[in-house]
Design a protein around this motif. Structure first.
Motif, mmCIF file in Angstrom:
data_model
loop_
_atom_site.group_PDB
_atom_site.id
_atom_site.type_symbol
_atom_site.label_atom_id
_atom_site.label_comp_id
_atom_site.label_asym_id
_atom_site.label_seq_id
_atom_site.Cartn_x
_atom_site.Cartn_y
_atom_site.Cartn_z
ATOM 1 N N ASN A 168 1.057 -1.106 0.044
ATOM 2 C CA ASN A 168 -0.078 -0.020 -0.052
ATOM 3 C C ASN A 168 0.735 0.866 0.251
ATOM 4 O OD1 ASN A 168 -2.365 1.739 0.390
ATOM 5 N ND2 ASN A 168 -2.220 1.512 2.421
ATOM 6 N N ASN A 169 1.991 1.483 -0.234
ATOM 7 C CA ASN A 169 2.668 2.583 -1.370
ATOM 8 C C ASN A 169 3.603 2.592 0.361
ATOM 9 O OD1 ASN A 169 2.195 2.621 -3.547
ATOM 10 N ND2 ASN A 169 0.988 4.656 -2.843
ATOM 11 N N CYS A 170 3.822 1.974 0.812
ATOM 12 C CA CYS A 170 4.550 1.915 2.441
ATOM 13 C C CYS A 170 5.514 1.095 2.481
ATOM 14 C CB CYS A 170 3.178 1.630 3.983
ATOM 15 S SG CYS A 170 2.095 2.933 4.255
ATOM 16 N N TYR A 171 6.553 1.601 2.928
ATOM 17 C CA TYR A 171 7.978 1.580 3.489
ATOM 18 C C TYR A 171 8.235 1.043 4.622
ATOM 19 C CZ TYR A 171 8.399 2.011 -1.528
ATOM 20 O OH TYR A 171 8.225 1.696 -3.057
ATOM 21 N N THR A 172 9.613 0.661 5.048
ATOM 22 C CA THR A 172 9.648 0.561 6.119
ATOM 23 C C THR A 172 11.218 1.245 5.828
ATOM 24 O OG1 THR A 172 11.034 -1.675 6.211
ATOM 25 C CG2 THR A 172 9.662 -1.410 7.859
ATOM 26 N N ILE A 173 12.454 2.003 6.585
ATOM 27 C CA ILE A 173 13.576 2.760 6.394
ATOM 28 C C ILE A 173 14.638 2.596 7.277
ATOM 29 C CG2 ILE A 173 14.179 5.321 6.238
ATOM 30 C CD1 ILE A 173 11.690 6.110 5.402
ATOM 31 N N LYS A 174 16.055 1.781 7.083
ATOM 32 C CA LYS A 174 16.455 1.726 7.991
ATOM 33 C C LYS A 174 17.627 2.250 7.310
ATOM 34 C CE LYS A 174 19.430 -2.050 7.595
ATOM 35 N NZ LYS A 174 20.415 -2.068 7.762
#
Length: 415
Positions: A151-157
């Motif tokens: 759904n156009n979402c990410y995690t960022i690391k």
């Protein structure tokens, strides 16, 4: 779910959906890892009430999307969308499916591929304009790894560190007080959407925007003009990112392609004529990781008369598209040629190549020196080409004869 995964695997192995037997003659470049089989009805498709009844439920129109969700004997259970826009279920024979459907990778389209990107903050100086000159880059480039979660979402690391950006706390952002980074379990989810040439990074819980303060430190704000540019220094064809975007995807297959006064969506559409557009989409996505808007590319091709009515796309479009959209999607034109020696050199250097085949365009995105084969992405497979919707490893010999005989390579490199 498990039975559908097994169903899909068996279909791949047994070749039950080949159209006809020569189709999918090469080794696939990847598997979609989907629980379902996605397809386009290229002709009207009879849908029945059950797998044991000959009572017709509906005639599914040409260019409709079909999702196979189950199997029983010589029947498939399918999910489809009715004319009213509701989701329905029915049954079709496997014979009808094999004869009248084109299979494609139905996974969700991502704004950009997984991987490590350089992230640069831009502040809009004129909220009504979105040209390159309207922005000012405030910070040095930061490097983060993005992972898509749907759904156009990410995690960022943080790149090379096990530190994940946490969700916004709705407090006044001050990195000296509120630690923004935590463990993987503490990772926030961020919806990332394109705005012009850049992206907005929004926390899904608080709806606040990732920004930077005057000290060049990360913070969350309500400023809708806090934008980011993502660039990579490594080609995006890593294993998990492989995906072929096909011109017959039901999402856009019937979209009119051209500038005629009378728009004939039955013949002049992406499905029939959009190979040049989707060869470009595949070249850009495999290179820079950004998913380019096919409607935007097609409109530009039509407006600038690169669209050849009732045929396809003129090859001059590939250079023109790089000049028009290169900054937005992180790529540039890198020449053209006919040499396989040059093709290998360009691919090893990080390029991708749009390739002109007999009456058709495809994309070559990688070269495996050990196998001495090229990874070809065909936006519209045909039995005579023996290709698929899942990428195909082909040899130079394959590209020198028959329906895959190459005539020219058009190269893109990352900006």
């Amino acid at each position: 779910m498990k039975k559908h995964s097994i169903l899909f695997l068996l279909l791949i192995i047994c070749g039950c959906f080949l159209i006809p037997s020569k189709s999918f003659a090469f080794q696939h470049g990847y598997e979609s890892h989907s629980d379902f089989i996605y397809a386009l009805a290229r002709n009207e498709l009879p849908v029945y009430i059950s797998d044991y009844s000959e009572d017709l439920k509906t005639m599914l129109p040409k260019y409709s999307g079909v999702k196979v969700v189950g199997s029983s004997g010589s029947w498939y259970e399918i999910q489809y969308t009715s004319k009213k826009g509701t989701s329905n279920y029915g049954w079709i024979t496997k014979e009808e499916f094999q004869s009248n459907c084109l299979i494609y990778d139905g996974r969700e389209k991502r704004p950009f591929a997984n991987g490590t990107y350089h992230l640069s903050f831009y502040q809009n100086k004129n909220s009504s304009a979105f040209s390159t000159d309207s922005y000012h880059a405030y910070t040095d480039t930061l490097t983060y790894t993005f992972k898509y979660v749907g759904n156009n979402c990410y995690t960022i690391k943080k790149a090379n560190e096990d530190k994940y950006l946490k969700s916004d706390t709705l407090q006044e952002s001050n990195p000296y007080i509120n630690e923004l980074w935590g463990t993987e379990k503490e990772a926030g989810t961020f919806r990332i959407t394109r705005k012009g040439n850049y992206y907005i990074i929004c926390d899904v819980n608080t709806k606040r925007i990732l920004s930077e303060n005057d000290s060049n430190l990360l913070e969350f704000t309500n400023n809708q003009n806090a934008l980011w540019r993502l660039t990579r220094n490594k080609k995006a064809i890593e294993k998990g990112n492989l995906q072929v975007f096909v011109q017959f995807d039901p999402l856009w297959g019937k979209h009119h392609y051209g500038n005629e006064t009378t728009q004939d969506t039955e013949t002049n559409n992406f499905c029939t004529s959009g190979c040049g557009i989707f060869a470009t989409v595949n070249a850009i996505y495999s290179l820079s990781g950004h998913f380019p808007d096919p409607y935007e590319l097609a409109k530009y091709a039509s407006d600038k008369r690169y669209r050849i009515e009732d045929c396809g796309t003129d090859s001059g479009f590939f250079k023109a598209a790089a000049e028009k959209f290169g900054y937005k999607y992180g790529f540039s034109y890198d020449g053209c040629g006919e040499s396989f020696k040059e093709l290998k050199q360009k691919l090893k250097a990080g390029d991708t190549a749009i390739v002109y085949l007999p009456g058709h365009y495809g994309t070559i995105v990688d070269y495996n020196a050990k196998k001495d084969k090229y990874l070809l992405m065909d936006p519209h497979y045909l039995p005579k080409r023996g290709t698929s919707s899942f990428g195909d490893w082909v040899s130079q010999k394959d590209l020198e004869e028959g329906a895959l005989t190459t005539q020219m390579f058009f190269y893109y490199k990352a900006n």
